[in-house]
Design a protein around this motif. Structure first.
Motif, short mmCIF file in Angstrom:
data_model
loop_
_atom_site.label_atom_id
_atom_site.label_comp_id
_atom_site.label_asym_id
_atom_site.label_seq_id
_atom_site.Cartn_x
_atom_site.Cartn_y
_atom_site.Cartn_z
N GLY A 195 12.02 0.64 -12.25
CA GLY A 195 11.00 1.26 -11.43
C GLY A 195 10.97 0.66 -10.04
N PRO A 196 10.79 1.50 -9.02
CA PRO A 196 10.69 0.98 -7.65
C PRO A 196 9.44 0.11 -7.49
CG PRO A 196 10.06 3.29 -7.73
CD PRO A 196 10.62 2.96 -9.08
N LYS A 197 9.51 -0.79 -6.53
CA LYS A 197 8.41 -1.71 -6.27
C LYS A 197 7.70 -1.29 -4.98
CE LYS A 197 7.79 -6.58 -4.94
NZ LYS A 197 8.53 -7.84 -4.70
N TYR A 198 6.40 -1.12 -5.06
CA TYR A 198 5.60 -0.76 -3.89
C TYR A 198 5.35 -2.01 -3.04
CZ TYR A 198 1.52 0.94 -1.22
OH TYR A 198 0.64 1.29 -0.23
N ILE A 199 5.62 -1.90 -1.73
CA ILE A 199 5.45 -3.04 -0.83
C ILE A 199 4.24 -2.88 0.08
CG2 ILE A 199 6.54 -4.42 0.99
CD1 ILE A 199 7.88 -4.73 -1.70
N ALA A 200 4.16 -1.74 0.78
CA ALA A 200 3.07 -1.53 1.75
C ALA A 200 2.95 -0.04 2.03
CB ALA A 200 3.35 -2.29 3.04
N ASP A 201 1.83 0.37 2.59
CA ASP A 201 1.63 1.80 2.85
C ASP A 201 2.41 2.28 4.06
OD1 ASP A 201 0.19 0.85 5.03
OD2 ASP A 201 -1.74 1.64 4.36
N SER A 202 3.02 1.37 4.83
CA SER A 202 3.78 1.76 6.02
C SER A 202 4.56 0.57 6.54
CB SER A 202 2.85 2.28 7.11
OG SER A 202 1.98 1.24 7.55
N VAL A 203 5.54 0.84 7.41
CA VAL A 203 6.24 -0.23 8.11
C VAL A 203 5.27 -0.99 8.99
CG1 VAL A 203 8.02 -0.70 9.84
CG2 VAL A 203 8.46 0.96 8.03
N THR A 204 4.28 -0.29 9.54
CA THR A 204 3.27 -0.94 10.38
C THR A 204 2.54 -2.02 9.60
OG1 THR A 204 2.94 1.19 11.51
CG2 THR A 204 1.31 -0.54 11.90
N THR A 205 2.09 -1.69 8.40
CA THR A 205 1.37 -2.66 7.56
C THR A 205 2.29 -3.80 7.14
OG1 THR A 205 -0.15 -0.98 6.73
CG2 THR A 205 0.10 -2.96 5.40
N PHE A 206 3.54 -3.49 6.84
CA PHE A 206 4.51 -4.52 6.47
C PHE A 206 4.68 -5.52 7.61
CE2 PHE A 206 9.19 -5.40 5.31
CZ PHE A 206 8.83 -6.47 4.53
N LEU A 207 4.84 -5.02 8.84
CA LEU A 207 4.95 -5.90 9.99
C LEU A 207 3.68 -6.73 10.18
CD1 LEU A 207 6.69 -3.76 12.76
CD2 LEU A 207 7.54 -5.88 11.76
N SER A 208 2.54 -6.10 9.97
CA SER A 208 1.28 -6.82 10.12
C SER A 208 1.19 -8.00 9.15
CB SER A 208 0.11 -5.85 9.87
OG SER A 208 -1.13 -6.52 9.96
N ARG A 209 1.67 -7.84 7.94
CA ARG A 209 1.67 -8.94 6.98
C ARG A 209 2.57 -10.08 7.43
NH1 ARG A 209 2.17 -5.71 1.23
NH2 ARG A 209 0.11 -4.73 1.26
N LEU A 210 3.72 -9.73 7.98
CA LEU A 210 4.62 -10.76 8.47
C LEU A 210 4.01 -11.52 9.65
CD1 LEU A 210 7.97 -8.74 8.31
CD2 LEU A 210 7.25 -10.56 6.76
N VAL A 211 3.40 -10.79 10.57
CA VAL A 211 2.73 -11.41 11.72
C VAL A 211 1.60 -12.32 11.24
CG1 VAL A 211 1.23 -10.94 13.70
CG2 VAL A 211 3.35 -9.64 13.40
N ASN A 212 0.77 -11.81 10.33
CA ASN A 212 -0.35 -12.60 9.83
C ASN A 212 0.12 -13.88 9.15
OD1 ASN A 212 -2.19 -10.71 10.76
ND2 ASN A 212 -2.34 -9.64 8.80
#
Length: 419
Positions: A195-212
């Motif tokens: 099964g695929p793994k859900y990471i984030a609702d968007s690339v924007t949110t993914f980047l925000s997590r990395l920045v945070n």
């Protein structure tokens, strides 16, 4: 006359080489909201801020490739047959992938150039679908949050834009499940065939997590390398299993309601499943004849029974059931299976069957596993289902867990009288 070991081996007869197991993702609805959650302007701002933070930590700034032009972006989308989400598209307008960065931008996943997107080698998927690996016993489970990602191993609408160099990819999902959003980030590949793994609702949110994470100081680094702890979803939380020598209320509660695969020995009934309401793959063994009455109330798609006697009346009430394996001592009646609209795989090789002719009425059946004697009886009947694969054992097989058979595969139809 002595029979060679090869002749005595169980044989998989593949009649239809083009048949693949049904994809549950194809049966799911699309999302209620077709609007991507990402914000291209915010993604660009976060991207530049992220790069500045990395440079400050490392003491130097790595150079990115030049931007992808509008013509390149349009051509890539035409080639893919699906548009990029606006936030990822905006990032490609800054840089056409990572190039040769020491520190890939997407959490140690090198960012692919447009020329590389859609050019992946998917031999891993072909291998998992080979019949000797018994794909009919394996499910694609639901990601978390539930119903966000379609239950498929891979889909054309999943645009893989970064990889881990080990056969897995980050992808933007432009074909999400009913509770997902276009452009959500998922992880797919050889380690995610369940099964695929859900990471984030968007690339924007993914980047925000990395920045945070960088701003919190959740990272480590040496002279050239940076490791970010972005608190991404744990794959161990995705497709949990529960197995015990004897189920108990306490054990079931500890397993948790999100468990989708359950194996239980010495089962007396199915009451323990109340604590695992999302179970989709279920293996039950018993030295007796456990009460299966409540089984029809759960979304079980693969069912494996190993018991003294098996009454299929209750399991047949489950309209979700796709694959069934029965091992028993006393004769089993297949008649209840007529009511199952989606049953495509049936293993009765380790079970004496009282009404073998019922197989002719299972019109959706595509995979059948039987003994040589059972196939001889069936081959004398007319109007067999349109079987794609037939597994024939020379004798009744001994079943172990996990079930695995040393198949010999041949692309031909089994003989009707002698094997």
């Amino acid at each position: 006359m002595m029979t060679s070991s090869r002749q005595r081996a169980p044989i998989l007869y593949v009649l239809d080489e083009d048949f693949v197991p049904p994809d549950r993702g194809d049966e799911q609805n699309g999302p209620e909201s077709a609007v991507p959650a990402g914000d291209p302007d915010e993604a660009v701002r976060l991207f530049h801020h992220y790069r500045r933070l990395m440079a400050r930590i490392l003491g130097y700034e790595e150079e990115l490739p030049g931007p992808a032009g509008e013509e390149d972006l349009t051509a890539a989308e035409e080639e893919l047959g699906v548009a990029l989400p606006p936030d990822l598209r905006a990032l490609y307008a800054i840089a056409d992938g990572d190039g040769d960065l020491i520190n890939p931008l997407f959490d140690r996943h090198p960012w692919l150039s447009l020329a590389e997107v859609g050019d992946e080698d998917d031999e891993w998927l072909d291998i998992t679908r080979e019949w000797q690996h018994e794909p009919w016993r394996k499910l694609v489970f639901d990601a978390r949050p539930s119903n966000t990602v379609r239950r498929s191993p891979l889909r054309p609408g999943w645009i893989r834009f970064a990889h881990d160099t080990g056969g897995n990819w980050l992808a933007v999902d432009m074909d999400p499940g009913p509770d997902g959003r276009p452009g959500q980030v998922i992880k797919v590949g050889i380690d995610h065939v369940e099964g695929p793994k859900y990471i984030a609702d968007s690339v924007t949110t993914f980047l925000s997590r990395l920045v945070n994470a960088l701003e919190r100081g959740d990272y480590s680094h040496d002279d050239e390398n940076l490791w970010i702890e972005a608190a991404l979803p744990n794959p161990l939380d995705e497709h949990a299993r529960y197995g015990d020598s004897r189920p108990s209320r306490q054990g079931a509660r500890q397993a948790g309601p999100r468990v989708q695969e359950v194996r239980v020995a010495n089962a007396e009934d199915c009451a323990f499943l109340a604590a695992t309401p999302e179970v989709r793959s279920l293996a039950l063994s018993s030295k007796g004849s456990p009460d299966l009455t409540s089984l029809g109330g759960y979304p079980v798609e693969y069912l494996e029974l190993d018991m003294e006697a098996a009454d299929l009346t209750a399991p047949a009430r489950n309209r979700q059931l796709r694959s069934l394996s029965v091992t028993c001592v006393r004769p089993v009646e297949l008649a209840p299976l007529r009511a199952m609209p989606h049953l495509w795989a049936l293993d009765i090789a380790a079970a004496p069957v009282a009404d073998i002719a019922t197989v002719t009425e299972l019109t959706e059946l595509r995979y059948l596993e039987v003994t040589r004697d059972q196939w001889r009886d069936l081959s004398e009947l007319v109007d067999l289902p349109s079987l794609a694969v037939i597994g024939v054992h020379p004798d009744r097989p001994e079943r172990d867990w996990p079930v695995s058979t040393a198949w010999v595969t041949t692309y031909d139809e089994p003989p009707s009288s002698t094997l």
